[in-house]
Design a protein around this motif. Structure first.
Motif, PDB file in Angstrom:
ATOM      1  N   LEU A  48       0.845  -1.194   0.000  1.00  0.00           N
ATOM      2  CA  LEU A  48       0.000   0.000   0.000  1.00  0.00           C
ATOM      3  C   LEU A  48       0.877   1.238   0.000  1.00  0.00           C
ATOM      4  N   LEU A  49       0.669   2.118  -0.983  1.00  0.00           N
ATOM      5  CA  LEU A  49       1.292   3.437  -1.015  1.00  0.00           C
ATOM      6  C   LEU A  49       0.253   4.425  -0.519  1.00  0.00           C
ATOM      7  N   LEU A  50       0.545   5.093   0.585  1.00  0.00           N
ATOM      8  CA  LEU A  50      -0.476   5.889   1.263  1.00  0.00           C
ATOM      9  C   LEU A  50      -0.041   7.334   1.463  1.00  0.00           C
ATOM     10  N   ASP A  51      -0.836   8.253   0.925  1.00  0.00           N
ATOM     11  CA  ASP A  51      -0.661   9.681   1.194  1.00  0.00           C
ATOM     12  C   ASP A  51      -1.354  10.010   2.516  1.00  0.00           C
ATOM     13  N   LEU A  52      -0.755  10.885   3.303  1.00  0.00           N
ATOM     14  CA  LEU A  52      -1.369  11.228   4.588  1.00  0.00           C
ATOM     15  C   LEU A  52      -2.420  12.322   4.469  1.00  0.00           C
ATOM     16  N   GLY A  53      -2.316  13.163   3.444  1.00  0.00           N
ATOM     17  CA  GLY A  53      -3.254  14.281   3.310  1.00  0.00           C
ATOM     18  C   GLY A  53      -4.448  13.939   2.450  1.00  0.00           C
ATOM     19  N   LEU A  54      -5.293  13.023   2.922  1.00  0.00           N
ATOM     20  CA  LEU A  54      -6.449  12.603   2.138  1.00  0.00           C
ATOM     21  C   LEU A  54      -7.629  13.526   2.384  1.00  0.00           C
ATOM     22  N   PRO A  55      -8.530  13.669   1.409  1.00  0.00           N
ATOM     23  CA  PRO A  55      -9.620  14.637   1.544  1.00  0.00           C
ATOM     24  C   PRO A  55     -10.700  14.249   2.548  1.00  0.00           C
ATOM     25  N   LEU A  78       3.643   8.140   1.674  1.00  0.00           N
ATOM     26  CA  LEU A  78       4.094   9.218   0.800  1.00  0.00           C
ATOM     27  C   LEU A  78       3.439  10.507   1.278  1.00  0.00           C
ATOM     28  N   THR A  79       4.225  11.489   1.651  1.00  0.00           N
ATOM     29  CA  THR A  79       3.602  12.693   2.189  1.00  0.00           C
ATOM     30  C   THR A  79       4.510  13.901   2.091  1.00  0.00           C
ATOM     31  N   ALA A  80       3.876  15.070   2.048  1.00  0.00           N
ATOM     32  CA  ALA A  80       4.620  16.330   2.075  1.00  0.00           C
ATOM     33  C   ALA A  80       4.939  16.756   3.500  1.00  0.00           C
ATOM     34  N   ILE A  84       9.923  15.744  11.594  1.00  0.00           N
ATOM     35  CA  ILE A  84      10.344  14.474  12.151  1.00  0.00           C
ATOM     36  C   ILE A  84       9.279  13.857  13.049  1.00  0.00           C
ATOM     37  N   ASP A  85       8.538  14.705  13.802  1.00  0.00           N
ATOM     38  CA  ASP A  85       7.519  14.141  14.691  1.00  0.00           C
ATOM     39  C   ASP A  85       6.384  13.502  13.893  1.00  0.00           C
ATOM     40  N   GLU A  86       6.090  14.042  12.709  1.00  0.00           N
ATOM     41  CA  GLU A  86       5.046  13.445  11.881  1.00  0.00           C
ATOM     42  C   GLU A  86       5.528  12.149  11.239  1.00  0.00           C
ATOM     43  N   ARG A  87       6.812  12.085  10.923  1.00  0.00           N
ATOM     44  CA  ARG A  87       7.363  10.831  10.408  1.00  0.00           C
ATOM     45  C   ARG A  87       7.280   9.749  11.486  1.00  0.00           C
ATOM     46  N   ILE A  88       7.625  10.122  12.680  1.00  0.00           N
ATOM     47  CA  ILE A  88       7.558   9.177  13.796  1.00  0.00           C
ATOM     48  C   ILE A  88       6.117   8.706  14.000  1.00  0.00           C
ATOM     49  N   ALA A  89       5.168   9.654  13.905  1.00  0.00           N
ATOM     50  CA  ALA A  89       3.760   9.297  14.079  1.00  0.00           C
ATOM     51  C   ALA A  89       3.317   8.281  13.029  1.00  0.00           C
ATOM     52  N   ASP A  96       5.607   0.934   7.286  1.00  0.00           N
ATOM     53  CA  ASP A  96       6.856   0.183   7.188  1.00  0.00           C
ATOM     54  C   ASP A  96       7.997   1.049   6.665  1.00  0.00           C
ATOM     55  N   ASP A  97       7.664   2.098   5.960  1.00  0.00           N
ATOM     56  CA  ASP A  97       8.677   3.018   5.439  1.00  0.00           C
ATOM     57  C   ASP A  97       8.004   4.349   5.153  1.00  0.00           C
ATOM     58  N   TYR A  98       8.819   5.362   4.898  1.00  0.00           N
ATOM     59  CA  TYR A  98       8.335   6.735   4.786  1.00  0.00           C
ATOM     60  C   TYR A  98       9.117   7.427   3.695  1.00  0.00           C
ATOM     61  N   LEU A  99       8.434   8.104   2.781  1.00  0.00           N
ATOM     62  CA  LEU A  99       9.095   8.831   1.704  1.00  0.00           C
ATOM     63  C   LEU A  99       8.471  10.212   1.595  1.00  0.00           C
ATOM     64  N   ALA A 100       9.302  11.245   1.826  1.00  0.00           N
ATOM     65  CA  ALA A 100       8.804  12.618   1.813  1.00  0.00           C
ATOM     66  C   ALA A 100       8.774  13.171   0.386  1.00  0.00           C
ATOM     67  N   LYS A 101       7.711  13.885   0.055  1.00  0.00           N
ATOM     68  CA  LYS A 101       7.594  14.556  -1.244  1.00  0.00           C
ATOM     69  C   LYS A 101       8.412  15.851  -1.219  1.00  0.00           C
ATOM     70  N   PRO A 102       8.973  16.234  -2.366  1.00  0.00           N
ATOM     71  CA  PRO A 102       9.037  15.489  -3.628  1.00  0.00           C
ATOM     72  C   PRO A 102      10.112  14.413  -3.569  1.00  0.00           C
ATOM     73  N   PHE A 103       9.952  13.388  -4.392  1.00  0.00           N
ATOM     74  CA  PHE A 103      10.922  12.301  -4.407  1.00  0.00           C
ATOM     75  C   PHE A 103      11.143  11.858  -5.850  1.00  0.00           C
TER      76      PHE A 103
END
Length: 225
Positions: A48-55, A78-80, A84-89, A96-103
């Motif tokens: 699952l590729l998941l954006d955190l800012g969903l409508p 996947l998120t903008a 660091i605290d939001e990555r931890i959250a 399982d992993d975290y990739l910050a936009k843009p990538f």
């Protein structure tokens, strides 16, 4: 491999789908958490590729609900949100992993391969049948040490047949594996795909054949001299 993408940006969905299909993977893409839940109920996904800012719902809450329900699907966030605290959250919620936009797309696909290698779904990282080898992560196909040039979709079909080597794979199973949500692959398309794969393997001493089991499906069989 089938991937689920939940991302609210239509343009980014389009770009990510293109990059993932270029790797030979199948992807179903949706805008909202609700659509994602429906897809997860109706299908099975390897990632699952998941954006955190969903409508319609915060991605962290959506992820927590999946894990609380017992979902074990690997999740790459996947998120903008770069703090660091939001990555931890996100990680604490079950990512399982975290990739910050843009990538870069290359980093995305590399992270996907890494997650899949660790996933029990792909517990056989290198498939072997007769003289043929397929590295599930790198998608490299070799025969007696020589590269076999195949299109991404042909590698996907080959993987399915190799995982079921010596067994009949129903045509309907192939249709489902190579379709995307709401867009089923036709029976004729499967026949053409198998035909192309056979032709690509000709000329290589694979010691295998892909047999048509009339009215049922296909079977990869080892051929002995």
């Amino acid at each position: 491999m089938r991937i689920l993408l939940i991302e609210d940006s239509a343009r980014l969905r389009e770009l990510l789908c293109e990059a993932i299909r270029d790797e030979g993977w199948r992807i179903d893409a949706f805008e909202t958490a609700q659509e994602g839940r429906i897809a997860l109920r109706e299908g099975s996904y390897d990632l699952l590729l998941l954006d955190l800012g969903l409508p319609d719902e915060d991605g962290i809450d959506f992820l927590k609900s999946l894990r609380d329900a017992g979902a074990q699907t690997p999740v790459l966030v996947l998120t903008a949100r770069g703090a660091i605290d939001e990555r931890i959250a996100g990680l604490d919620a079950g990512a399982d992993d975290y990739l910050a936009k843009p990538f870069h797309n290359g980093e995305l696909t590399a992270r996907i391969r890494a997650l899949i290698r660790r996933s029990p779904v792909t517990s056989m990282p290198i498939l072997e049948f007769a003289a043929l080898k397929l590295d599930v992560a790198s998608r490299q196909v070799t025969c007696a040490g020589y590269d076999v040039a195949l299109a991404p979709s042909e590698k996907g079909l080959l993987e399915l047949l190799m995982r079921n080597g010596g067994k009949v794979v129903a045509k309907t199973k192939i249709e489902h594996a190579f379709s995307e949500f709401g867009d089923e692959r036709s029976s004729n398309a499967v026949e053409l795909a198998v035909s192309r794969l056979r032709k690509k393997l000709e000329g290589h001493k694979t010691r295998l054949s892909i047999e048509t089991i009339r009215g049922v499906g296909y079977m990869m069989r080892e051929v002995h001299d």
